[in-house]
Structure formats: C-alpha cells, structure tokens
Design a protein around this motif. Structure first.
Motif, PDB file in Angstrom:
ATOM      1  N   ILE A 197      -2.374  -0.627  -2.090  1.00 60.27           N
ATOM      2  CA  ILE A 197      -1.667  -0.667  -0.803  1.00 60.27           C
ATOM      3  C   ILE A 197      -2.202  -1.836   0.034  1.00 60.27           C
ATOM      4  N   ASN A 231      -2.062  -9.639  -8.598  1.00 61.16           N
ATOM      5  CA  ASN A 231      -2.330  -8.322  -9.204  1.00 61.16           C
ATOM      6  C   ASN A 231      -1.159  -7.901 -10.090  1.00 61.16           C
ATOM      7  N   MET A 289      -6.612  -5.195 -10.853  1.00 60.80           N
ATOM      8  CA  MET A 289      -6.333  -6.044  -9.702  1.00 60.80           C
ATOM      9  C   MET A 289      -7.108  -7.344  -9.815  1.00 60.80           C
ATOM     10  N   SER A 314       1.902  -4.769  -1.503  1.00 59.84           N
ATOM     11  CA  SER A 314       1.579  -3.470  -2.108  1.00 59.84           C
ATOM     12  C   SER A 314       2.044  -3.437  -3.557  1.00 59.84           C
ATOM     13  N   ARG A 369      -2.771 -12.226  -3.090  1.00 57.22           N
ATOM     14  CA  ARG A 369      -3.543 -11.530  -4.134  1.00 57.22           C
ATOM     15  C   ARG A 369      -2.730 -10.403  -4.766  1.00 57.22           C
TER      16      ARG A 369
END
Ligand code: ASP
Length: 446
Positions: free
Chosen positions: A370, A410, A326, A291, A406
C-alpha cells in the motif's frame, strides 16, 4: 484490454491521462501554490481525489475474491502437492534473488553519488521539513524486534487462525495460504470437490470480467488521481532533495531496464520489450496509485491476456509477489537510509552497509503493498544500524512521488517472475501478445 478494438490501446490512454494530470496539476501548483484549502480549486482537487478513490476502491473490491478464486483454480490445475512445492520454492527463490540484486544496485549507486553530502541543510530547514517520527513507524516497535523475527513472523502469520477473518481483513498472504490448502485438499477428495470447484470457477470468471469493466474507467480516474497529487506536490522540497530523488530513480531504472530484462531474456527466454508492452497498463496504474495491491487485478489480467502466461502460474506467482516481492522498495530503503546517514554526517562502516543489505531486503518483504509502506518498514533498517528514526522526517516531503516509482518497479519485478517461472513450468503461450491478446470469450479459468 485489447488493441484489436478500435481506438487507442489502453496503455496509451493511461499514459495520456498521466501526462495530462501532471500538466494540469503543475499549472495549478505554479499559479496558486500547493495545498490550497478553499475556493474552486480546492473543490476540484477534492472532486478529483474522490474520483481516484472510487477507482482504487473498485479495484480493491475485487482483490479478495479474485485472489482466492484464481489461486484455488491454479492449484486445482497443478494437482500434486509436490509440484506445488516446487513452484512455490522456485518463486520464493527468484524473489529473494531479485530483491537482493535490487538492494545491491541501490547500495552501489548511493555510494557512488553520495547524494547526502554537501546538501544545503539550511534549505531543508527552511522548508520546515519535520523531524517527527511518523506514528506508524514508532507504533511498529521496530526497536524491539529484529528484522529476522519480522520475516519469520511474516511467514508464520501466513497461516490463518480463522479464514473468514482473513477474508474480512483482506489479508492476502493468509488468503493465499487458505486457497492453496483448499486446492490441495480438493485434489485429494476428487469427485466430491467438483461442485465446490464449479462455484469457485464461476466466481473466478466473474471477477476477471469485473477487472475488464473497471479498467474502462482507468484513464479518467488516473487523470484525476495524478492531477490531485501534482496540485499538492511541494516542488521546493523536490528540488532541495533532487539529488537524493535522482539517485533513487537512477537505481530503480538500472534495476528495471538492465538487471530484470537480462533475467527475463536469459531465464525466461522471453522478450523484455514484449513483456513491458503487455504489462504497461499495470505499470502505469502502479505508478499512479502507489499500491501494488490495488494494481494486482490489472497485473493478473495483463499477464494472462496480453503476455500469455498461463493462470496456473501467474495467478499464484503474482499475488504472492505483490505482498512479498518488492524490489523497488528494497532498493529505495537502502538508498534512503544511507542518504539519511550522510545528511546527519554519520559515516557507515562496511559492516553497517552489509546490515543495510540484509535488513533492507527483509524489510521490503514485510512491507504492505500500500502507499507509504516502505517508509514505515524503513524504521527497521534505521534501527538495525543505529540511526535515529527521526531521519525519516527528512525525506517525508517527497516520499509520495518516489513511492510511485518504486511501486512500478515492485510490480515490474513480479511480472518478470511470472515469465521466468512460467517458462520453467512450460506455461507460456508465445502466440499471445499485446497485439494478439487472449480474446475475452476465451477467458475462462486458470
Ligand atoms: N507502495 C509500495 C507498494 O505498494 C510499497 C512501498 O511503500 O514501498 O508496492
């Protein structure tokens, strides 16, 4: 967060916690299998999951007041709306650039490796991989709304109808907008805003101190979080989808260790290695929690205290980045969609790949910070090229682990932006480093 204190620096403590958590989880998994639902192991897993949840809740508790106060202070420092507009414009442009580069890397890698060709469909079926569309995806009504509308919505919805509601909902983009607005107005009214600014300034200092306190439990909590995840991980699915997972991770790695560092060196005139060391606690926390939002308080603290980027830039760039930038998610979505097409035996034209390029970039902007959000907005990309949403079911089984990778990318992307924009605004103190961090008593506002 300082390495000047005795003992191991925080990032090493977190790394050890992650390795211990993975080892613990795998040992249990190998001996007892995943998804144990009773007995002492279940009790341990539940206890660990609670431990991880406490940590994530504590971080989330700080997000709203921290983002509000730090952005207000950043804007109050910047002063003129023109300067602010310039900063905002540069930030958004950099975010679009890196997201597009990420998708491009994803498309190149997936087209070279072709992970979906020659995959053993019967092995996937034997794993009972579902083809049900997750509820969140179908609820989005992705079929009816185009990607462009979704992106316009994201920006228009930044304006809160009721700021109190935005605070209550924890809507970061709306809180950013309101804080910026209030900061601009405070400059316009001058002296009459002083008492309000003083209150927000103390709130900001208190929240920053709060992050430091919570970080003290990070290694323990992260051990529990990671162990609980690995106790449940389906290794059979992981090996069946190994080529796909490898493609995603390869793409993320190229973006993280080649593309972004070049931008940091060339545009930011900053050592990417120094930056990586400075933000390692945030990157590892992002990996563990999946997150970017929960990680945000740590990212903000790392950038200011260990990388030397002035709060007037990082406090604005990072919360915005956590919500709209992102790179990892965009790259992942492009790889996943093409993988699904290959798996279903559908050939995509160059035109369809171009649509994937655009929609994956936009869908990543719309994804919430999230766990699992990227999977949901992937529905937009699938719909845009006419692929069935059911395809998502095929990759669901290993989504959590890819989410972890990922999410780190980000956050890494956001931190590179803070350095690049920080340099262009002359807002970096190069004497500050992970070895020579800003001392706690120096930490005031902005
Ligand atoms: N979990 C990611 C994040 O928080 C979003 C995603 O699911 O891709 O950044």
């Amino acid at each position: 967060m300082s390495s000047t204190k005795k003992g191991l620096d925080l990032q090493w403590q977190i790394l050890i916690a992650i390795i211990a958590g993975i080892t613990f989880g795998i040992v249990i998994n190998m001996n007892l299998g995943a998804n144990v639902t009773e007995g002492p192991i279940y009790a341990i897993k539940t206890f660990f999951a609670y431990g991880g949840d406490i940590f994530i809740r504590l971080l989330k508790m700080l997000i709203v007041p921290l983002v509000f106060a730090s952005i207000y202070m950043a804007i109050a420092k910047i002063g003129s709306p023109q300067e602010l507009g310039k900063l905002g414009g540069k930030t958004v442009a950099y975010y679009f650039l890196t997201t597009a580069l990420a998708v491009l890397i994803g498309l190149i890698v997936v087209n070279l490796i072709n992970p979906g060709q020659g995959i053993d469909r019967t092995a996937l079926e034997a794993l009972n991989i579902t083809t049900e569309v997750p509820e969140a995806v179908s609820n989005q009504g992705v079929g009816e709304r185009s990607a462009v509308l979704i992106i316009i919505d994201t920006f228009v919805n930044m304006i809160p109808k009721n700021p109190i509601e935005s605070f209550a909902k924890g809507d970061i983009l709306q809180i950013i907008f309101f804080a910026v607005f209030l900061g601009v107005v405070s400059n316009l009214v001058g002296r009459r805003s002083e008492s309000m600014t003083a209150v927000i300034e103390s709130l900001d200092s208190m929240m920053q101190k709060g992050v430091m306190l919570i970080m003290k439990i990070a290694p323990y909590a992260i051990f529990m979080l990671v162990a609980a995840i690995f106790m449940d991980l389906g290794f059979a699915a992981l090996s069946a989808l190994g080529k796909y997972a490898g493609t995603v991770i390869l793409g993320l790695t190229i973006h993280a260790v080649i593309i972004l560092p070049i931008l940091v060196m060339v545009l930011g005139r900053y050592s990417p290695i120094k930056l990586a060391k400075a933000v390692a606690p945030a990157l590892l926390t992002a990996w563990s929690t999946a997150s970017s939002a929960a990680t945000l308080p740590i990212t903000m603290a790392n950038l200011k205290n260990r990388a030397g980027v002035d709060g007037k830039v990082s406090n604005f760039v990072l919360p915005l980045g956590a919500t709209i930038n992102m790179d990892g998610t965009a790259l992942y979505e492009s790889v996943a969609v093409i993988f699904i097409a290959q798996l279903l035996g559908i050939d995509l034209t160059l035109g369809q790949q171009a649509i994937i390029f655009i929609t994956a970039s936009l869908a990543a902007v719309g994804a919430a910070a999230i766990p699992g959000a990227g999977l949901v907005t992937m529905g937009i990309v699938l719909t845009a090229v006419g692929l069935p949403l059911e395809g998502i079911g095929l990759i669901l089984a290993i989504d959590r682990i890819l989410d972890q990778f990922r999410t780190s990318i980000n956050v890494w992307g956001d931190t590179t932006a803070a350095v690049v924009i920080g340099r262009s605004e002359n807002a970096i103190d190069d004497s500050i480093s992970p070895e020579n961090p800003l001392q706690t008593n120096q930490i005031t506002n902005g």
